[in-house]
Design a protein around this motif. Structure first.
Motif, PDB file in Angstrom:
ATOM      1  N   THR A 106       0.763  -1.046  -0.011  1.00  0.00           N
ATOM      2  CA  THR A 106       0.029   0.007   0.034  1.00  0.00           C
ATOM      3  C   THR A 106       0.765   1.293   0.049  1.00  0.00           C
ATOM      4  OG1 THR A 106      -1.895  -1.315   1.244  1.00  0.00           O
ATOM      5  CG2 THR A 106      -1.849   1.164   1.009  1.00  0.00           C
ATOM      6  N   ARG A 107       1.886   1.458   0.807  1.00  0.00           N
ATOM      7  CA  ARG A 107       2.895   2.266   0.628  1.00  0.00           C
ATOM      8  C   ARG A 107       3.626   2.428  -0.338  1.00  0.00           C
ATOM      9  NH1 ARG A 107       7.942   2.563   0.858  1.00  0.00           N
ATOM     10  NH2 ARG A 107       8.231   0.550   1.700  1.00  0.00           N
ATOM     11  N   ILE A 108       3.928   1.488  -1.175  1.00  0.00           N
ATOM     12  CA  ILE A 108       4.593   1.635  -2.733  1.00  0.00           C
ATOM     13  C   ILE A 108       3.654   2.069  -3.389  1.00  0.00           C
ATOM     14  CG2 ILE A 108       5.528   0.259  -4.322  1.00  0.00           C
ATOM     15  CD1 ILE A 108       6.668  -1.427  -2.092  1.00  0.00           C
ATOM     16  N   ALA A 109       2.360   1.637  -3.374  1.00  0.00           N
ATOM     17  CA  ALA A 109       1.370   2.047  -4.353  1.00  0.00           C
ATOM     18  C   ALA A 109       1.045   3.613  -4.352  1.00  0.00           C
ATOM     19  CB  ALA A 109      -0.034   1.236  -4.132  1.00  0.00           C
ATOM     20  N   GLU A 110       1.214   4.001  -2.924  1.00  0.00           N
ATOM     21  CA  GLU A 110       0.901   5.516  -2.792  1.00  0.00           C
ATOM     22  C   GLU A 110       2.109   6.404  -3.331  1.00  0.00           C
ATOM     23  OE1 GLU A 110       0.354   5.838   1.546  1.00  0.00           O
ATOM     24  OE2 GLU A 110      -1.829   4.901   1.259  1.00  0.00           O
ATOM     25  N   GLN A 111       3.345   5.917  -3.097  1.00  0.00           N
ATOM     26  CA  GLN A 111       4.256   6.540  -3.645  1.00  0.00           C
ATOM     27  C   GLN A 111       4.316   6.606  -5.420  1.00  0.00           C
ATOM     28  OE1 GLN A 111       7.714   4.418  -2.325  1.00  0.00           O
ATOM     29  NE2 GLN A 111       7.692   5.644  -0.288  1.00  0.00           N
ATOM     30  N   LEU A 112       3.790   5.456  -5.759  1.00  0.00           N
ATOM     31  CA  LEU A 112       3.767   5.452  -7.658  1.00  0.00           C
ATOM     32  C   LEU A 112       2.816   6.288  -7.880  1.00  0.00           C
ATOM     33  CD1 LEU A 112       4.266   1.592  -7.754  1.00  0.00           C
ATOM     34  CD2 LEU A 112       5.681   3.517  -8.402  1.00  0.00           C
ATOM     35  N   ALA A 113       1.618   6.438  -7.172  1.00  0.00           N
ATOM     36  CA  ALA A 113       0.611   7.233  -7.788  1.00  0.00           C
ATOM     37  C   ALA A 113       0.820   8.748  -7.548  1.00  0.00           C
ATOM     38  CB  ALA A 113      -0.815   7.275  -6.536  1.00  0.00           C
ATOM     39  N   LYS A 114       1.932   9.208  -6.666  1.00  0.00           N
ATOM     40  CA  LYS A 114       2.328  10.439  -6.440  1.00  0.00           C
ATOM     41  C   LYS A 114       3.666  10.607  -7.561  1.00  0.00           C
ATOM     42  CE  LYS A 114       1.530  11.115  -1.888  1.00  0.00           C
ATOM     43  NZ  LYS A 114       1.893  11.004  -0.420  1.00  0.00           N
ATOM     44  N   ASN A 115       4.358   9.633  -8.194  1.00  0.00           N
ATOM     45  CA  ASN A 115       5.749  10.025  -8.870  1.00  0.00           C
ATOM     46  C   ASN A 115       5.297   9.095 -10.274  1.00  0.00           C
ATOM     47  OD1 ASN A 115       6.877  11.212  -6.850  1.00  0.00           O
ATOM     48  ND2 ASN A 115       7.485   9.150  -5.778  1.00  0.00           N
ATOM     49  N   PRO A 116       6.136   9.089 -11.218  1.00  0.00           N
ATOM     50  CA  PRO A 116       5.948   8.616 -12.457  1.00  0.00           C
ATOM     51  C   PRO A 116       6.359   7.116 -12.319  1.00  0.00           C
ATOM     52  CG  PRO A 116       7.249  10.636 -12.602  1.00  0.00           C
ATOM     53  CD  PRO A 116       7.068  10.639 -11.200  1.00  0.00           C
ATOM     54  N   ARG A 117       5.756   6.425 -12.964  1.00  0.00           N
ATOM     55  CA  ARG A 117       6.126   4.675 -12.789  1.00  0.00           C
ATOM     56  C   ARG A 117       7.143   4.614 -13.364  1.00  0.00           C
ATOM     57  NH1 ARG A 117       1.588   2.795 -10.815  1.00  0.00           N
ATOM     58  NH2 ARG A 117       1.801   0.437 -11.498  1.00  0.00           N
ATOM     59  N   PRO A 118       7.962   3.523 -12.733  1.00  0.00           N
ATOM     60  CA  PRO A 118       9.391   2.981 -13.057  1.00  0.00           C
ATOM     61  C   PRO A 118       9.044   2.240 -14.362  1.00  0.00           C
ATOM     62  CG  PRO A 118       8.522   1.849 -10.910  1.00  0.00           C
ATOM     63  CD  PRO A 118       7.666   3.241 -11.245  1.00  0.00           C
ATOM     64  N   LYS A 119      10.015   1.774 -14.892  1.00  0.00           N
ATOM     65  CA  LYS A 119      10.207   1.184 -16.147  1.00  0.00           C
ATOM     66  C   LYS A 119       9.529  -0.255 -15.975  1.00  0.00           C
ATOM     67  CE  LYS A 119      12.893  -0.586 -19.904  1.00  0.00           C
ATOM     68  NZ  LYS A 119      14.125  -0.863 -20.799  1.00  0.00           N
ATOM     69  N   GLU A 120       9.793  -0.883 -14.761  1.00  0.00           N
ATOM     70  CA  GLU A 120       9.305  -2.325 -14.313  1.00  0.00           C
ATOM     71  C   GLU A 120       8.517  -2.104 -13.244  1.00  0.00           C
ATOM     72  OE1 GLU A 120       9.511  -5.527 -15.358  1.00  0.00           O
ATOM     73  OE2 GLU A 120      10.709  -4.484 -17.069  1.00  0.00           O
ATOM     74  N   ASP A 121       7.248  -2.451 -13.337  1.00  0.00           N
ATOM     75  CA  ASP A 121       6.099  -2.139 -12.178  1.00  0.00           C
ATOM     76  C   ASP A 121       6.731  -3.071 -10.893  1.00  0.00           C
ATOM     77  OD1 ASP A 121       4.247  -1.761 -10.753  1.00  0.00           O
ATOM     78  OD2 ASP A 121       2.652  -2.329 -12.143  1.00  0.00           O
ATOM     79  N   PRO A 122       6.957  -2.451  -9.801  1.00  0.00           N
ATOM     80  CA  PRO A 122       7.115  -2.987  -8.596  1.00  0.00           C
ATOM     81  C   PRO A 122       6.210  -4.149  -7.913  1.00  0.00           C
ATOM     82  CG  PRO A 122       7.192  -0.955  -8.125  1.00  0.00           C
ATOM     83  CD  PRO A 122       6.850  -0.847  -9.720  1.00  0.00           C
TER      84      PRO A 122
END
Length: 157
Positions: A106-122
């Motif tokens: 959930t924490r990682i998902a929240e960070q990804l929602a704020k920042n551009p997605r990396p090349k590989e989805d973690p």
């Protein structure tokens, strides 16, 4: 705020990757029922890590992607019996606090929602299976149930 990929688009991409075998060679996954239009129920396999009591074993898992996936982690159960900390000895449910990616999802998902997605989805079913396999490797010396044993709730499945 970065745009979020809708649940079904993300799951379609994961399904395509899983069906084409483009992921990690030690894990595989796909829909439990090809007619599941909501892409909720998945099956996965993990090839046991080498040099321990999991070596040469194939573990079957069930994964459920709820309506809030990928914001929330999938619920994961081992179908194959396994002796592993954080796995319920009665029903095979993986405690999300036992495996780092599930605990931090959930924490990682929240960070990804704020920042551009990396090349590989973690955050993916594949990433969860790989993390569980790594967790298995950390506990490779634990004695294991007989090969092929399933939890009682899955014996007729």
């Amino acid at each position: 705020m970065a745009a979020q990929v809708p649940r079904n688009f993300k799951l379609l991409a994961e399904l395509e990757k899983g069906e084409k075998g483009l992921g990690a060679g030690a894990c595989s996954y796909g829909l439990e029922d090809p007619e599941d239009i909501y892409m909720t129920h998945w099956r996965g396999t993990i090839w046991g890590p080498p040099h321990g009591n999991h070596e040469n074993r194939i573990y079957e898992l069930k994964m459920e992607c709820g309506p809030n996936y990928p914001k929330e982690p999938p619920e994961i159960h081992f179908v194959s019996q396994i002796n592993l900390p954080g796995v319920d000895p009665v029903n095979g449910k993986v405690d999300k606090n036992a495996v780092a990616i599930l605990r931090d999802w959930t924490r990682i998902a929240e960070q990804l929602a704020k920042n551009p997605r990396p090349k590989e989805d973690p955050l993916s079913l594949e990433a969860a299976l790989i993390a569980i396999r790594k967790f298995m490797d950390e506990h490779k010396k634990l004695p294991q149930p007989p090969e092929g044993a399933k939890y009682d709730i899955y014996k007729d499945a």
